[in-house]
Write a protein that holds these residues in place. Sequence first.
Motif, PDB file in Angstrom:
ATOM      1  N   GLN A  63     -12.261 -12.298  10.291  1.00 52.37           N
ATOM      2  CA  GLN A  63     -12.610 -11.031   9.646  1.00 52.37           C
ATOM      3  C   GLN A  63     -12.142 -10.998   8.190  1.00 52.37           C
ATOM      4  OE1 GLN A  63     -12.359  -8.340  13.744  1.00 52.37           O
ATOM      5  NE2 GLN A  63     -11.055  -7.853  12.033  1.00 52.37           N
ATOM      6  N   THR A  64     -10.944 -11.479   7.942  1.00 52.86           N
ATOM      7  CA  THR A  64     -10.403 -11.471   6.584  1.00 52.86           C
ATOM      8  C   THR A  64     -11.244 -12.360   5.670  1.00 52.86           C
ATOM      9  OG1 THR A  64      -8.166 -11.103   7.441  1.00 52.86           O
ATOM     10  CG2 THR A  64      -8.363 -11.902   5.178  1.00 52.86           C
ATOM     11  N   VAL A  65     -11.571 -13.556   6.137  1.00 49.80           N
ATOM     12  CA  VAL A  65     -12.374 -14.472   5.332  1.00 49.80           C
ATOM     13  C   VAL A  65     -13.760 -13.882   5.066  1.00 49.80           C
ATOM     14  CG1 VAL A  65     -13.541 -16.713   5.338  1.00 49.80           C
ATOM     15  CG2 VAL A  65     -11.126 -16.548   5.990  1.00 49.80           C
ATOM     16  N   ALA A  66     -14.389 -13.325   6.097  1.00 50.21           N
ATOM     17  CA  ALA A  66     -15.717 -12.726   5.920  1.00 50.21           C
ATOM     18  C   ALA A  66     -15.674 -11.594   4.895  1.00 50.21           C
ATOM     19  CB  ALA A  66     -16.242 -12.207   7.261  1.00 50.21           C
ATOM     20  N   HIS A  67     -14.615 -10.799   4.941  1.00 51.95           N
ATOM     21  CA  HIS A  67     -14.475  -9.662   4.019  1.00 51.95           C
ATOM     22  C   HIS A  67     -14.363 -10.131   2.571  1.00 51.95           C
ATOM     23  CE1 HIS A  67     -13.279  -5.605   2.808  1.00 51.95           C
ATOM     24  NE2 HIS A  67     -12.310  -6.153   2.098  1.00 51.95           N
ATOM     25  N   TYR A  68     -13.522 -11.116   2.331  1.00 49.16           N
ATOM     26  CA  TYR A  68     -13.315 -11.569   0.956  1.00 49.16           C
ATOM     27  C   TYR A  68     -14.529 -12.336   0.431  1.00 49.16           C
ATOM     28  CZ  TYR A  68      -8.732  -9.640   0.439  1.00 49.16           C
ATOM     29  OH  TYR A  68      -7.698  -8.741   0.307  1.00 49.16           O
ATOM     30  N   LEU A  69     -15.241 -13.043   1.290  1.00 49.54           N
ATOM     31  CA  LEU A  69     -16.471 -13.694   0.852  1.00 49.54           C
ATOM     32  C   LEU A  69     -17.510 -12.657   0.442  1.00 49.54           C
ATOM     33  CD1 LEU A  69     -16.885 -16.642   3.401  1.00 49.54           C
ATOM     34  CD2 LEU A  69     -16.142 -16.771   1.019  1.00 49.54           C
ATOM     35  N   GLU A  70     -17.573 -11.548   1.162  1.00 56.55           N
ATOM     36  CA  GLU A  70     -18.497 -10.477   0.781  1.00 56.55           C
ATOM     37  C   GLU A  70     -18.145  -9.912  -0.585  1.00 56.55           C
ATOM     38  OE1 GLU A  70     -20.576  -7.826   3.729  1.00 56.55           O
ATOM     39  OE2 GLU A  70     -18.667  -8.079   4.765  1.00 56.55           O
ATOM     40  N   LEU A  71     -16.855  -9.688  -0.839  1.00 55.69           N
ATOM     41  CA  LEU A  71     -16.437  -9.158  -2.132  1.00 55.69           C
ATOM     42  C   LEU A  71     -16.721 -10.151  -3.256  1.00 55.69           C
ATOM     43  CD1 LEU A  71     -13.039  -7.400  -1.290  1.00 55.69           C
ATOM     44  CD2 LEU A  71     -15.292  -6.365  -1.564  1.00 55.69           C
ATOM     45  N   ILE A  72     -16.516 -11.435  -2.988  1.00 59.55           N
ATOM     46  CA  ILE A  72     -16.807 -12.459  -3.996  1.00 59.55           C
ATOM     47  C   ILE A  72     -18.298 -12.472  -4.314  1.00 59.55           C
ATOM     48  CG2 ILE A  72     -16.825 -14.949  -4.458  1.00 59.55           C
ATOM     49  CD1 ILE A  72     -14.238 -15.095  -2.742  1.00 59.55           C
ATOM     50  N   ASP A  73     -19.136 -12.336  -3.291  1.00 60.69           N
ATOM     51  CA  ASP A  73     -20.583 -12.299  -3.506  1.00 60.69           C
ATOM     52  C   ASP A  73     -21.002 -11.084  -4.337  1.00 60.69           C
ATOM     53  OD1 ASP A  73     -21.222 -14.662  -2.249  1.00 60.69           O
ATOM     54  OD2 ASP A  73     -21.578 -13.739  -0.295  1.00 60.69           O
ATOM     55  N   LEU A  74     -20.191 -10.021  -4.298  1.00 57.93           N
ATOM     56  CA  LEU A  74     -20.458  -8.831  -5.110  1.00 57.93           C
ATOM     57  C   LEU A  74     -19.915  -8.973  -6.535  1.00 57.93           C
ATOM     58  CD1 LEU A  74     -19.560  -6.022  -2.511  1.00 57.93           C
ATOM     59  CD2 LEU A  74     -21.851  -6.631  -3.323  1.00 57.93           C
ATOM     60  N   TYR A 114     -13.408   0.355  -5.812  1.00 57.64           N
ATOM     61  CA  TYR A 114     -13.723  -0.409  -4.598  1.00 57.64           C
ATOM     62  C   TYR A 114     -14.770   0.316  -3.755  1.00 57.64           C
ATOM     63  CZ  TYR A 114     -13.141  -2.242   0.151  1.00 57.64           C
ATOM     64  OH  TYR A 114     -13.365  -2.752   1.397  1.00 57.64           O
ATOM     65  N   ASP A 115     -14.589   1.618  -3.568  1.00 61.26           N
ATOM     66  CA  ASP A 115     -15.528   2.368  -2.730  1.00 61.26           C
ATOM     67  C   ASP A 115     -16.926   2.362  -3.335  1.00 61.26           C
ATOM     68  OD1 ASP A 115     -13.879   3.137  -0.558  1.00 61.26           O
ATOM     69  OD2 ASP A 115     -12.929   4.643  -1.815  1.00 61.26           O
ATOM     70  N   ALA A 116     -17.022   2.511  -4.649  1.00 60.53           N
ATOM     71  CA  ALA A 116     -18.331   2.486  -5.300  1.00 60.53           C
ATOM     72  C   ALA A 116     -18.980   1.113  -5.175  1.00 60.53           C
ATOM     73  CB  ALA A 116     -18.194   2.876  -6.767  1.00 60.53           C
ATOM     74  N   ALA A 117     -18.161   0.070  -5.229  1.00 57.85           N
ATOM     75  CA  ALA A 117     -18.692  -1.291  -5.164  1.00 57.85           C
ATOM     76  C   ALA A 117     -19.198  -1.653  -3.776  1.00 57.85           C
ATOM     77  CB  ALA A 117     -17.619  -2.289  -5.591  1.00 57.85           C
ATOM     78  N   ALA A 121     -26.059   4.150  -3.263  1.00 60.90           N
ATOM     79  CA  ALA A 121     -26.169   5.433  -3.946  1.00 60.90           C
ATOM     80  C   ALA A 121     -26.091   6.614  -2.987  1.00 60.90           C
ATOM     81  CB  ALA A 121     -27.477   5.485  -4.732  1.00 60.90           C
ATOM     82  N   ASP A 122     -26.420   6.381  -1.717  1.00 59.37           N
ATOM     83  CA  ASP A 122     -26.371   7.449  -0.713  1.00 59.37           C
ATOM     84  C   ASP A 122     -25.036   7.496   0.028  1.00 59.37           C
ATOM     85  OD1 ASP A 122     -29.030   8.260  -1.229  1.00 59.37           O
ATOM     86  OD2 ASP A 122     -29.779   6.616   0.038  1.00 59.37           O
ATOM     87  N   GLY A 123     -24.096   6.643  -0.384  1.00 59.49           N
ATOM     88  CA  GLY A 123     -22.789   6.641   0.253  1.00 59.49           C
ATOM     89  C   GLY A 123     -22.706   5.780   1.496  1.00 59.49           C
ATOM     90  N   ASN A 124     -23.739   4.984   1.775  1.00 54.97           N
ATOM     91  CA  ASN A 124     -23.729   4.107   2.945  1.00 54.97           C
ATOM     92  C   ASN A 124     -22.999   2.807   2.626  1.00 54.97           C
ATOM     93  OD1 ASN A 124     -25.493   5.844   4.517  1.00 54.97           O
ATOM     94  ND2 ASN A 124     -27.137   5.157   3.160  1.00 54.97           N
ATOM     95  N   ILE A 125     -22.187   2.336   3.556  1.00 56.95           N
ATOM     96  CA  ILE A 125     -21.426   1.115   3.350  1.00 56.95           C
ATOM     97  C   ILE A 125     -22.366  -0.080   3.328  1.00 56.95           C
ATOM     98  CG2 ILE A 125     -19.641  -0.378   4.329  1.00 56.95           C
ATOM     99  CD1 ILE A 125     -18.434   2.161   5.592  1.00 56.95           C
ATOM    100  N   THR A 126     -22.214  -0.915   2.334  1.00 59.19           N
ATOM    101  CA  THR A 126     -23.082  -2.092   2.191  1.00 59.19           C
ATOM    102  C   THR A 126     -22.473  -3.360   2.786  1.00 59.19           C
ATOM    103  OG1 THR A 126     -22.165  -2.542  -0.010  1.00 59.19           O
ATOM    104  CG2 THR A 126     -24.135  -1.148   0.108  1.00 59.19           C
ATOM    105  N   LEU A 127     -21.208  -3.317   3.167  1.00 62.08           N
ATOM    106  CA  LEU A 127     -20.556  -4.484   3.757  1.00 62.08           C
ATOM    107  C   LEU A 127     -21.080  -4.728   5.165  1.00 62.08           C
ATOM    108  CD1 LEU A 127     -16.845  -3.836   2.686  1.00 62.08           C
ATOM    109  CD2 LEU A 127     -18.548  -5.268   1.534  1.00 62.08           C
ATOM    110  N   ASP A 128     -21.260  -5.998   5.516  1.00 61.20           N
ATOM    111  CA  ASP A 128     -21.701  -6.350   6.867  1.00 61.20           C
ATOM    112  C   ASP A 128     -20.523  -6.455   7.833  1.00 61.20           C
ATOM    113  OD1 ASP A 128     -24.397  -6.530   6.114  1.00 61.20           O
ATOM    114  OD2 ASP A 128     -24.126  -8.596   5.421  1.00 61.20           O
ATOM    115  N   ASN A 129     -19.363  -6.775   7.298  1.00 55.94           N
ATOM    116  CA  ASN A 129     -18.178  -7.022   8.119  1.00 55.94           C
ATOM    117  C   ASN A 129     -17.448  -5.702   8.382  1.00 55.94           C
ATOM    118  OD1 ASN A 129     -16.200  -8.699   9.423  1.00 55.94           O
ATOM    119  ND2 ASN A 129     -14.914  -8.481   7.610  1.00 55.94           N
TER     120      ASN A 129
END
Length: 294
Positions: A63-74, A114-117, A121-129
């Motif tokens: 989970q930690t690795v998936a989370h940080y890879l998502e942030l790096i992709d952003l 972080y929350d904006a990233a 625009a509708d406030g829906n979370i874009t992270l898959d993890n």
Amino acid sequence: MIKTLGGKLAKIAAVALSAVFMLGCALLFTGCESRYPEITMRISFNGETYELRYQLSRDLYSQTVAHYLELIDLDFFDGTVIHDYQEDRMIGGGYTYEDMENGDEMEDLIARDYDAATKDADGNITLDNITVWEDADRTRATNRLHGETSANGFSIESGNGLRNRFGALGTYTYVNTRERDLVYYAKSSDNGYGSSEYYKNSFTSLFYIYTSTTSSTDSSFCVFAELADDASRDALNALLDAIEEYEADIEPDTFTETKEVTIADAYTDGGSYETEFAVPVEKIIIEEVTVDKY
């Protein structure tokens, strides 16, 4: 002649089919997740650039690795800084300066949103993890990360988990036990679900590079990556040497200044909390973080 030509054509066809098959396999595996993803972190300090390659342990801390890879992709970490420099580690993860190119003073240190990233625009979370929810029915997801730490009931069999040692990449949270009364439901790495205090499930973008030469463990930390090669270890040593040389030349003889910071967090009591950073007087800039292998 006809028989010979036919044989040659058959061989050519076989080679062509083999090449197509191999290409298909390559494309297939390119899209697959590996046990050990790799990233490169490019850091600049005082006009010099240092490149650190890391191998991440998805097999241990999925989970930690998936989370940080998502942030790096952003591109979340690009253009951020090491905002908290401690004796045994360099801490970054989402702080920058409002106008980096113009050499702003430390008073202009600001948090990247972080929350904006991680929301549209509708406030829906874009992270898959998605790993933490506000409710037991898991209908209101947060964009926080379930802490894969022993303090949160996470363990690695036979003590094979990564430890803090030179160059290790880890994460923990600023939120502390003051928020113990806030309980959230989280997805553990074995796909079970349960509840635990928010401070154990409040991981966002914080990371640290461990710079001590001694090894240690901490029940609230998750070490999820290690330096990938000798060249990266040499680069980190060169960066630390450059910082030491810089510190020896400045007056007063200190590399950091203490700065009190208010961190906004809608899930904490009162919506924010206070902490202190040891901010470097000369910026240590995370120029770019890229994924080399998923």
